[in-house]
Design a protein around this motif. Sequence first.
Motif, mmCIF file in Angstrom:
data_model
loop_
_atom_site.group_PDB
_atom_site.id
_atom_site.type_symbol
_atom_site.label_atom_id
_atom_site.label_comp_id
_atom_site.label_asym_id
_atom_site.label_seq_id
_atom_site.Cartn_x
_atom_site.Cartn_y
_atom_site.Cartn_z
ATOM 1 N N LEU A 162 -36.460 36.508 -37.612
ATOM 2 C CA LEU A 162 -37.190 37.207 -36.556
ATOM 3 C C LEU A 162 -37.110 36.386 -35.269
ATOM 4 C CD1 LEU A 162 -40.412 38.026 -38.640
ATOM 5 C CD2 LEU A 162 -38.348 39.417 -38.440
ATOM 6 N N PHE A 163 -36.456 36.930 -34.247
ATOM 7 C CA PHE A 163 -36.325 36.185 -33.003
ATOM 8 C C PHE A 163 -36.293 37.132 -31.814
ATOM 9 C CE2 PHE A 163 -32.125 37.063 -34.675
ATOM 10 C CZ PHE A 163 -31.373 37.458 -33.578
ATOM 11 N N SER A 164 -36.628 36.597 -30.649
ATOM 12 C CA SER A 164 -36.654 37.387 -29.415
ATOM 13 C C SER A 164 -35.666 36.793 -28.419
ATOM 14 C CB SER A 164 -38.058 37.378 -28.802
ATOM 15 O OG SER A 164 -38.991 37.963 -29.688
ATOM 16 N N ILE A 165 -34.886 37.662 -27.823
ATOM 17 C CA ILE A 165 -33.924 37.247 -26.801
ATOM 18 C C ILE A 165 -34.551 37.543 -25.441
ATOM 19 C CG2 ILE A 165 -31.607 37.552 -25.878
ATOM 20 C CD1 ILE A 165 -30.793 38.644 -28.645
ATOM 21 N N TYR A 166 -34.951 36.499 -24.731
ATOM 22 C CA TYR A 166 -35.555 36.668 -23.408
ATOM 23 C C TYR A 166 -34.437 36.764 -22.380
ATOM 24 C CZ TYR A 166 -40.192 36.287 -25.231
ATOM 25 O OH TYR A 166 -41.351 36.558 -25.918
ATOM 26 N N TYR A 167 -34.306 37.970 -21.841
ATOM 27 C CA TYR A 167 -33.162 38.314 -20.996
ATOM 28 C C TYR A 167 -33.606 39.437 -20.076
ATOM 29 C CZ TYR A 167 -28.007 38.205 -20.453
ATOM 30 O OH TYR A 167 -26.702 38.008 -20.013
ATOM 31 N N SER A 168 -33.259 39.370 -18.817
ATOM 32 C CA SER A 168 -33.740 40.342 -17.832
ATOM 33 C C SER A 168 -33.392 41.776 -18.221
ATOM 34 C CB SER A 168 -33.136 40.013 -16.466
ATOM 35 O OG SER A 168 -33.469 41.011 -15.523
ATOM 36 N N ARG A 169 -34.372 42.666 -18.065
ATOM 37 C CA ARG A 169 -34.175 44.082 -18.393
ATOM 38 C C ARG A 169 -32.947 44.656 -17.683
ATOM 39 N NH1 ARG A 169 -37.347 48.931 -19.396
ATOM 40 N NH2 ARG A 169 -39.260 47.734 -19.655
ATOM 41 N N ASP A 170 -32.697 44.241 -16.449
ATOM 42 C CA ASP A 170 -31.560 44.763 -15.696
ATOM 43 C C ASP A 170 -30.227 44.474 -16.382
ATOM 44 O OD1 ASP A 170 -33.249 45.711 -13.755
ATOM 45 O OD2 ASP A 170 -33.006 43.985 -12.424
ATOM 46 N N SER A 171 -30.225 43.502 -17.292
ATOM 47 C CA SER A 171 -28.989 43.123 -17.983
ATOM 48 C C SER A 171 -29.063 43.385 -19.490
ATOM 49 C CB SER A 171 -28.683 41.634 -17.734
ATOM 50 O OG SER A 171 -28.529 41.362 -16.361
ATOM 51 N N TRP A 172 -30.032 44.178 -19.915
ATOM 52 C CA TRP A 172 -30.180 44.432 -21.357
ATOM 53 C C TRP A 172 -28.930 45.055 -21.975
ATOM 54 C CZ3 TRP A 172 -35.853 46.538 -22.296
ATOM 55 C CH2 TRP A 172 -36.722 45.429 -22.323
ATOM 56 N N LYS A 173 -28.184 45.850 -21.203
ATOM 57 C CA LYS A 173 -26.972 46.477 -21.752
ATOM 58 C C LYS A 173 -26.015 45.411 -22.287
ATOM 59 C CE LYS A 173 -23.089 49.544 -20.720
ATOM 60 N NZ LYS A 173 -22.118 48.653 -21.395
ATOM 61 N N ILE A 174 -25.928 44.285 -21.596
ATOM 62 C CA ILE A 174 -25.019 43.216 -22.019
ATOM 63 C C ILE A 174 -25.402 42.710 -23.397
ATOM 64 C CG2 ILE A 174 -24.256 40.859 -21.505
ATOM 65 C CD1 ILE A 174 -24.678 41.518 -18.522
ATOM 66 N N ILE A 175 -26.694 42.453 -23.593
ATOM 67 C CA ILE A 175 -27.166 41.932 -24.883
ATOM 68 C C ILE A 175 -27.085 42.995 -25.970
ATOM 69 C CG2 ILE A 175 -29.208 41.107 -26.122
ATOM 70 C CD1 ILE A 175 -27.797 38.990 -24.461
ATOM 71 N N VAL A 176 -27.444 44.228 -25.636
ATOM 72 C CA VAL A 176 -27.383 45.298 -26.639
ATOM 73 C C VAL A 176 -25.951 45.482 -27.129
ATOM 74 C CG1 VAL A 176 -27.640 47.779 -27.026
ATOM 75 C CG2 VAL A 176 -29.448 46.509 -25.869
#
Length: 275
Positions: free
Chosen positions: A12-26
């Motif tokens: 269980l972990f959280s990736i703290y990353y700006s919403r404006d760039s969520w597409k990159i992480i997704v």
Amino acid sequence: MIHTENGLIWNLFSIYYSRDSWKIIVDELVDLKKKLTNEYVDFIIFFSKEKGENIRVAISSTAANNIKITYAIEYLNKFIKNTPSKSFYSFPYGKTLWKNHDNNSIVWNTFIKIESYEELNRFEQSNSNLLLEILDNDYTSDNFLTAGLYLYIKILKQFHIYQNNTNKIITEAMESLSDKFENFELRKIIDNIISEYQIDENTIFEILDDFWHESNDSPTFIEWSSIINILIEHKINFMYINQIILDHLGLGYSHNMLILELLYRWNMSRYCELN
């Protein structure tokens, strides 16, 4: 700390990353999911604004395969460091005690995986898949609200088929949630959100009509819908399923109450047809 349930290991972990760039992480998470298809049991994604904009990930595996999950998470951590996002979100208070987690970081165990039986795990998995499909790479806050309306009304329709009383279903859900607010506070919160999103009820009602009557032949939706049927047959109530949706969307109780309020007003405008 790793959570263990029914012989499976949950990371269980959280990736703290700006919403404006969520597409990159997704995109990275979807690619990672494909690579781990033969190794994981569940790969569930949640969205959150708690202590900073973040994407929560829950991956389960057998003990024998968990090392591969660990390597995958290490890869994600390196990817984030090499592809940092720019955060434009300023936390307004609490510089020390209440501060956000650092942007572009992975933080473990910021949320809890509630122990549940197989069907609920399957629902969380299918809901995660469907949510990515309907968001369609648009991670703006208003699209999350639209996604919430879509999921809630599809669930409501399936409960309606079984119980044939949408008014009672929505009212009970609202009464359960409203216990968390003072009545005057609740009215003010809902009015403020309606103003913030510039919500026009007639437009929303037309959208809800479309959602209610629409047929969705997507394999992802069909799987999701079939699992809801199983949950209803197991006497899981509307509010409990909504709570799972709420956790995935990361909207918070006030936005959840807004969705229920809009559903209630829409239902009353269609009362003779639906009840």
